[in-house]
Design a protein around this motif. Structure first.
Motif, PDB file in Angstrom:
ATOM      1  N   LEU A 236       7.356  16.660  -3.387  1.00 42.11           N
ATOM      2  CA  LEU A 236       7.630  17.354  -1.271  1.00 42.11           C
ATOM      3  C   LEU A 236       8.506  18.069  -1.025  1.00 42.11           C
ATOM      4  CD1 LEU A 236       5.284  13.921  -0.564  1.00 42.11           C
ATOM      5  CD2 LEU A 236       4.403  16.017  -0.521  1.00 42.11           C
TER       6      LEU A 236
ATOM      7  N   ILE B 225      -2.822   2.347   9.595  1.00 43.02           N
ATOM      8  CA  ILE B 225      -4.003   2.933   9.370  1.00 43.02           C
ATOM      9  C   ILE B 225      -5.730   3.493   9.543  1.00 43.02           C
ATOM     10  CG2 ILE B 225      -4.639   3.004   6.746  1.00 43.02           C
ATOM     11  CD1 ILE B 225      -2.329   0.940   6.149  1.00 43.02           C
TER      12      ILE B 225
ATOM     13  N   HIS C 279       0.779  -0.816  -0.332  1.00 47.29           N
ATOM     14  CA  HIS C 279      -0.304  -0.632  -0.145  1.00 47.29           C
ATOM     15  C   HIS C 279       1.026   1.687   0.037  1.00 47.29           C
ATOM     16  CE1 HIS C 279      -2.855   3.087   0.603  1.00 47.29           C
ATOM     17  NE2 HIS C 279      -2.374   3.394   2.117  1.00 47.29           N
ATOM     18  N   TYR C 280       1.918   1.248   0.921  1.00 48.38           N
ATOM     19  CA  TYR C 280       2.276   2.122   1.096  1.00 48.38           C
ATOM     20  C   TYR C 280       3.523   2.279  -0.250  1.00 48.38           C
ATOM     21  CZ  TYR C 280       0.641   3.948   5.629  1.00 48.38           C
ATOM     22  OH  TYR C 280      -0.352   3.850   6.676  1.00 48.38           O
TER      23      TYR C 280
ATOM     24  N   TYR D 255      -1.685  11.849  -9.718  1.00 46.09           N
ATOM     25  CA  TYR D 255      -1.492  11.494  -8.199  1.00 46.09           C
ATOM     26  C   TYR D 255      -2.009  11.794  -6.793  1.00 46.09           C
ATOM     27  CZ  TYR D 255       2.160   7.468  -9.270  1.00 46.09           C
ATOM     28  OH  TYR D 255       2.340   6.258  -9.678  1.00 46.09           O
TER      29      TYR D 255
ATOM     30  N   VAL E 272      10.094   8.319   6.049  1.00 47.45           N
ATOM     31  CA  VAL E 272       8.134   8.425   5.899  1.00 47.45           C
ATOM     32  C   VAL E 272       7.840   7.156   6.011  1.00 47.45           C
ATOM     33  CG1 VAL E 272       6.324   9.994   5.114  1.00 47.45           C
ATOM     34  CG2 VAL E 272       8.397  11.438   5.819  1.00 47.45           C
TER      35      VAL E 272
ATOM     36  N   LYS F 294      -0.566   3.171  18.959  1.00 48.99           N
ATOM     37  CA  LYS F 294      -1.597   3.177  17.866  1.00 48.99           C
ATOM     38  C   LYS F 294      -2.587   2.345  18.080  1.00 48.99           C
ATOM     39  CE  LYS F 294      -0.375   7.487  16.211  1.00 48.99           C
ATOM     40  NZ  LYS F 294      -1.103   8.070  16.434  1.00 48.99           N
TER      41      LYS F 294
ATOM     42  N   ASP G  89       1.972   0.214  15.737  1.00 48.61           N
ATOM     43  CA  ASP G  89       2.814   0.115  16.863  1.00 48.61           C
ATOM     44  C   ASP G  89       1.646  -0.104  18.253  1.00 48.61           C
ATOM     45  OD1 ASP G  89       4.088   3.791  17.192  1.00 48.61           O
ATOM     46  OD2 ASP G  89       2.524   2.721  18.410  1.00 48.61           O
ATOM     47  N   LEU G  90       2.543  -0.060  18.664  1.00 50.00           N
ATOM     48  CA  LEU G  90       1.820  -0.465  20.236  1.00 50.00           C
ATOM     49  C   LEU G  90       0.511   0.860  20.880  1.00 50.00           C
ATOM     50  CD1 LEU G  90       1.729  -1.805  22.693  1.00 50.00           C
ATOM     51  CD2 LEU G  90       3.937  -0.809  22.838  1.00 50.00           C
TER      52      LEU G  90
ATOM     53  N   ILE H 156       6.507   9.813  -1.565  1.00 53.98           N
ATOM     54  CA  ILE H 156       6.931   9.770  -0.543  1.00 53.98           C
ATOM     55  C   ILE H 156       8.340   9.597  -0.723  1.00 53.98           C
ATOM     56  CG2 ILE H 156       6.339   8.808   1.646  1.00 53.98           C
ATOM     57  CD1 ILE H 156       3.402   9.068   1.403  1.00 53.98           C
ATOM     58  N   PRO H 157       9.303  10.096   0.816  1.00 50.04           N
ATOM     59  CA  PRO H 157      10.444   9.847   0.666  1.00 50.04           C
ATOM     60  C   PRO H 157      10.557   8.457   1.989  1.00 50.04           C
ATOM     61  CG  PRO H 157      10.390  12.301   1.505  1.00 50.04           C
ATOM     62  CD  PRO H 157       8.587  11.785   1.365  1.00 50.04           C
TER      63      PRO H 157
ATOM     64  N   VAL I  92       0.332   7.965  -0.754  1.00 50.67           N
ATOM     65  CA  VAL I  92       0.169   8.414  -2.734  1.00 50.67           C
ATOM     66  C   VAL I  92      -0.331   7.705  -3.556  1.00 50.67           C
ATOM     67  CG1 VAL I  92       1.800   9.343  -4.315  1.00 50.67           C
ATOM     68  CG2 VAL I  92       2.272  10.466  -2.433  1.00 50.67           C
TER      69      VAL I  92
ATOM     70  N   ARG J  95      10.346   6.489  16.219  1.00 46.91           N
ATOM     71  CA  ARG J  95       9.185   6.835  15.280  1.00 46.91           C
ATOM     72  C   ARG J  95       8.802   7.754  15.703  1.00 46.91           C
ATOM     73  NH1 ARG J  95       8.108   1.607  15.147  1.00 46.91           N
ATOM     74  NH2 ARG J  95       6.364   1.317  16.003  1.00 46.91           N
TER      75      ARG J  95
ATOM     76  N   ASP K  12       2.922   4.287  -5.151  1.00 44.65           N
ATOM     77  CA  ASP K  12       3.317   5.625  -4.961  1.00 44.65           C
ATOM     78  C   ASP K  12       5.264   4.863  -5.608  1.00 44.65           C
ATOM     79  OD1 ASP K  12       5.401   7.539  -4.612  1.00 44.65           O
ATOM     80  OD2 ASP K  12       5.549   7.984  -2.700  1.00 44.65           O
TER      81      ASP K  12
ATOM     82  N   HIS L 180       3.779   0.861  10.384  1.00 45.71           N
ATOM     83  CA  HIS L 180       3.853   0.390  11.383  1.00 45.71           C
ATOM     84  C   HIS L 180       2.188   1.005  12.057  1.00 45.71           C
ATOM     85  CE1 HIS L 180       7.119  -2.131  12.253  1.00 45.71           C
ATOM     86  NE2 HIS L 180       7.808  -0.503  11.606  1.00 45.71           N
TER      87      HIS L 180
ATOM     88  N   ARG M 257       7.912   4.635   9.276  1.00 49.34           N
ATOM     89  CA  ARG M 257       8.187   4.918  10.153  1.00 49.34           C
ATOM     90  C   ARG M 257       6.283   4.817   9.763  1.00 49.34           C
ATOM     91  NH1 ARG M 257      10.854  10.181  10.059  1.00 49.34           N
ATOM     92  NH2 ARG M 257       8.669  11.179   9.155  1.00 49.34           N
ATOM     93  N   ARG M 258       6.054   4.578   8.215  1.00 43.03           N
ATOM     94  CA  ARG M 258       4.112   4.245   8.404  1.00 43.03           C
ATOM     95  C   ARG M 258       3.836   2.540   8.300  1.00 43.03           C
ATOM     96  NH1 ARG M 258       4.145   8.719   8.830  1.00 43.03           N
ATOM     97  NH2 ARG M 258       2.998  10.436   8.232  1.00 43.03           N
TER      98      ARG M 258
END
Lengths: 571, 571
Positions: B334, A265, A242-243, B6, A256, A300, A297-298, A252-253, B15, B259, A247, A262, A259-260
């Motif tokens: 971005l 969503i 997905h992330y 996008y 970033v 979250k 993430d715990l 998206i770098p 994205v 994170r 893309d 975990h 980190r996503r």
């Protein structure tokens, strides 16, 4: 009450030590402290907000709300948003009011959602109907925080007047509207969302959940007895895809994105339905642990059962802040996540061993209005030697069914079930006075003999029965009728039953006793050949027409994909 | 309109490429697509939701709402929640209605908050008062999405009846209440929050912001012309300390903490006040870039100006979803974050070069009701050779002032300012008919001669003037009166002024012309010795009593720490 403790703060995703003062049931003062070697921290472990289940039908626990609370507090649950639509299908507003009244007898936060779809469809007989005026009556009650799951998605998409009118009332009263739209997507989903329906707890695959989320819905990840969607929705490789893979320009770098991975969503973790045994074993506490095991993430994950539902439904609690009701849990640590104590409104309700409040028995009028049945009620007749029939194929652990077919022998004009193909008979016995019986065939139960019956059959809660012989089916149904509702397993060799005299759904017994009896009944079903993990739960959903593909109501076999009745016999 | 692009999806932090259909101003359909080598992506760059400033006083731009919009869309701003409390202090409800009416003439999303504190205090003369009935009248308007910043925190904490009544009305109408509680903490803060005040944009240090956040407030990180709190609130080392050092037991695992270090912790980025020149240079687009430079997660920073405010104030927009108003921005990437185009309700309003809508001039009645002044109006008399005086000490770039003192010479019974100590005279000239003048001393302006005056002086917008000689001060004030409001700089050698005839706050001119004139005036102030970065902005806040420590109203010198008047002369 004054003490020092480490607080898990879901507002800043951090842990901090503080001196906490509780009075009149609320956090009066919380003052962060600086810890030195001399500082005495009174509480071993960590204070976290009490857990909130934002979508549950209490009735599935077979316990009264008060008994439910007694089990739930052991797992750190301090609040539930419950949709009493099971009892509403049986006894309408009176049933809802019984739940509210009974809930008020124990120190636990019961919030209610007004059942939007009673009956679930026009294709079945229920004990009551709730129209838009009833919804308005209910939404005026202070206990009502939402309009409950709008299961009639065809009605929403097709702009049914009565459905739209209920949605309009909820918007008028500024109550969030919960959704229920399994596998609905594309333009149909757009129309559904357009009506202000903001949550969904029916997502069974990641892509479905992402589409709904990207269209603005809040997603309830379901981890209950009847449906477990957490593995699919928290699947790590699908999160990566997905992330990252979507893309393709690498917009998206990478740092970033990493980190996503975990991120949950989605928004909430809910149980929807918890059977007695599962509820005794755990509730949201276990779900959070499972989410963490899946890489979420715990903190979250904890937020999905604390601040997120509190914010969405505007509930008191959900975080540990001054002025909020003092609902909290002491856990040992974030890894083991053992519940040491549970507090509601500043009072200890579970001290690590015992639940510190009592529950009283309630009286409830008999709601089973059906004559005793005989074997002939369960026969399907056909003129010929053999016939092809439509067969409901149930899937273990899933509410969805498949459409299947089978060729069956006919003997003395009666179509015969076939143990070798595992094609048994299933019937739904109307229990609100008409005495109608609908018969069909089902695959997947595996019974070699005997029958099992239950007055829990979603959503109208007529009596559902599965078996090989018509005699045994009649026997099982009659046992349920005698018991004023409940579950019965019968065979030539043995029989037993659980009585559920409160609307045919709930018992006054406590969770342990109900679970013990259910275990016996389930072992009996296994002894009769049933291979399902939760045979009574699965059977109960065979009449839930709103979940595809093939189901049975008291009026006949129902094609959930096309929303129409079909014949049992194909030729 | 149909195209492929996008999308930056702030709902799933990702994205994805999609085919977008826009009609009737809304996103009609958004269908994710699978990109292959042959797929044509129509839009170069990335579609992001239009930016929302959730707290701004349009009047500080000196532009009408329509002219403001014309500048803001160049920076990707598509919506603002504006608090028209400047004009409300001058002309009450009529002023608010003028703003709403003028805002409606351009394609831009103006949402309004009802000014809660007009006048800001009982210690000054304003042109209007808004009582709780006026608030109720305003909150009924569909444009009103909130009760604006409750600056009267002493009134809230001290349970002032009229203040509580305004808060109650907002709660009754279910409108979120914005806060303004600089440096308020502990039990006072608890009392403030208890009244349902949910945001704060006055945090000037990290600890203050964390306390408010931990108590349940949503924090607006301010990055405006008059106050810039982003560096303090997004300080990386303080984030490390917050997440790590407080948790001395190491309760939260390290990989979770790492994170968290990129989390903004706080909720919105707002500007509060933007002067014309700053607004021409950038708005939230620049703030987001700055946040990222400070180590904040890129997408989370964008969410602070899109989905977060939209969700909090229940605004249309904030994310790119079917059914939502089609407000979006095309950015190059971005990293550079250049605004290529801006769309509002599906229409292109900025094409990368030009703004594609026109703005009309408005007529406004003269609101300056003051007689011409003479030098004697600005004299402070004392019987003696020397005296000790209280001095307002302004801090460049800050709304807070310090309390200072100075020994000054007295000549002919008149206390003399002292250029060598940089102690000048400051006066506030009532402009609503009473002709009262309050005189005091100020440090930090650095003027060696001449005077500067302005009808922008928060919040009552009397005429404030700073100078060395009483003659020049009278000259500057009279120039402002002649201009029906505005800013004037005068000296023996030169003089010039900017006319702000709309309530003494705004001009019909476009942003460039206003900024050009202001630049000239500012250069003149510098030529007179002023060392402040934004002399007129700083001067305008010298009369804002609600921000400590020492301020001047038209009724006298005001101690903001103790909320009482004090004498200018100490002996």
């Amino acid at each position: 009450m004054k003490f020092t403790a480490y607080i898990l703060d879901v507002l800043t995703d951090s842990v901090y030590p503080a001196r906490i003062t509780i009075a009149d049931g609320i956090f009066k003062e919380i003052v962060p402290i600086h810890v030195t070697e001399e500082t005495k921290i009174d509480v071993d472990g960590l204070i976290v907000p009490g857990f909130i289940d934002s979508h549950i039908h209490i009735e599935s626990s077979m316990m009264t709300p008060a008994q439910f609370a007694k089990v739930a507090v052991r797992h750190g649950t301090t609040a539930v948003v419950c949709d009493p639509h099971e009892i509403a299908n049986v006894c309408g507003i009176e049933g809802v009011e019984f739940m509210i009244e009974n809930a008020s007898t124990v120190p636990f936060n019961f919030y209610f959602a007004a059942p939007s779809c009673v009956p679930a469809t026009a294709f079945e007989t229920s004990g009551a109907k709730l129209d838009s005026e009833d919804i308005e009556y209910l939404l005026k009650k202070p206990e009502m925080v939402a309009l409950a799951e709008m299961m009639n998605y065809p009605g929403v998409i097709g702009a049914d007047n009565e459905v739209l009118s209920k949605l309009k009332i909820a918007r008028m009263y500024k109550k969030p509207i919960d959704g229920h739209a399994p596998l609905v997507s594309g333009k149909d989903l757009d129309k559904y969302i357009e009506q202000g329906i903001v949550t969904d707890h029916e997502c069974s695959n990641f892509k479905e959940a992402i589409e709904k989320k990207q269209k603005g819905m809040k997603i309830m990840v379901r981890d209950g007895s009847s449906a477990k969607n957490m593995e699919a929705l928290f699947d790590f490789s699908q999160r990566i895809e997905h992330y990252k893979n979507q893309d393709s320009f690498g917009i998206i770098p990478n740092e970033v994105l990493s980190r996503r991975l975990h991120s949950p969503i989605f928004d909430f973790i809910v149980s929807d339905d918890k059977n007695p045994k599962d509820l005794l074993n755990g509730h949201l506490n276990e779900s959070v642990k499972k989410a963490v095991d899946l890489g979420i993430d715990l903190i979250k994950a904890i937020e999905m059962v604390t601040i997120n539902p509190a914010a969405h439904y505007d509930l008191d609690g959900g975080s540990i802040v001054t002025g909020s009701q003092a609902d909290f849990v002491i856990i040992d640590n974030l890894h083991d996540f053992n519940i040491l104590k549970t507090y509601i409104a500043g009072e200890c309700v579970f001290d690590g061993e015992n639940v510190l409040f009592d529950v009283e028995d309630v009286e409830f009028e008999n709601t089973i209005n059906a004559d005793k049945k005989s074997h002939a009620d369960f026969d399907i007749c056909f003129d010929g030697d053999e016939c092809e029939v439509n067969v409901i194929e149930c899937i273990d652990g899933d509410l969805l069914t498949k459409k299947s077919t089978a060729k069956l022998a006919v003997k003395d004009g009666i179509v015969q079930p076939d143990i070798f193909q595992d094609v048994l008979k299933i019937s739904v016995v109307e229990r609100y006075g008409s005495n109608n019986v609908a018969n069909a065939f089902i695959k997947g139960f595996g019974l070699k003999k005997g029958a099992m019956a239950s007055s829990i059959s979603h959503d109208s809660h007529n009596i559902v029965v599965v078996g090989y012989s018509s005699e045994m089916m009649a026997e099982a149904v009659n046992r349920v009728i005698d018991n004023r509702g409940g579950i019965a397993v019968v065979s030539e060799d043995f029989e037993d039953s659980l009585s559920l005299p409160i609307a045919g759904l709930m018992s006054n017994e406590d969770g342990h006793d109900i679970a013990k009896k259910l275990t016996i009944l389930q072992k009996m079903a296994s002894a009769l050949g049933c291979k399902l993990t939760a045979p009574f739960m699965t059977m109960a959903f065979m009449s839930l027409l709103v979940i595809p593909s093939l189901k049975l109501s008291d009026r006949g076999l129902f094609d959930g994909d096309n929303f129409e009745f079909i014949d049992v016999i194909r030729n």
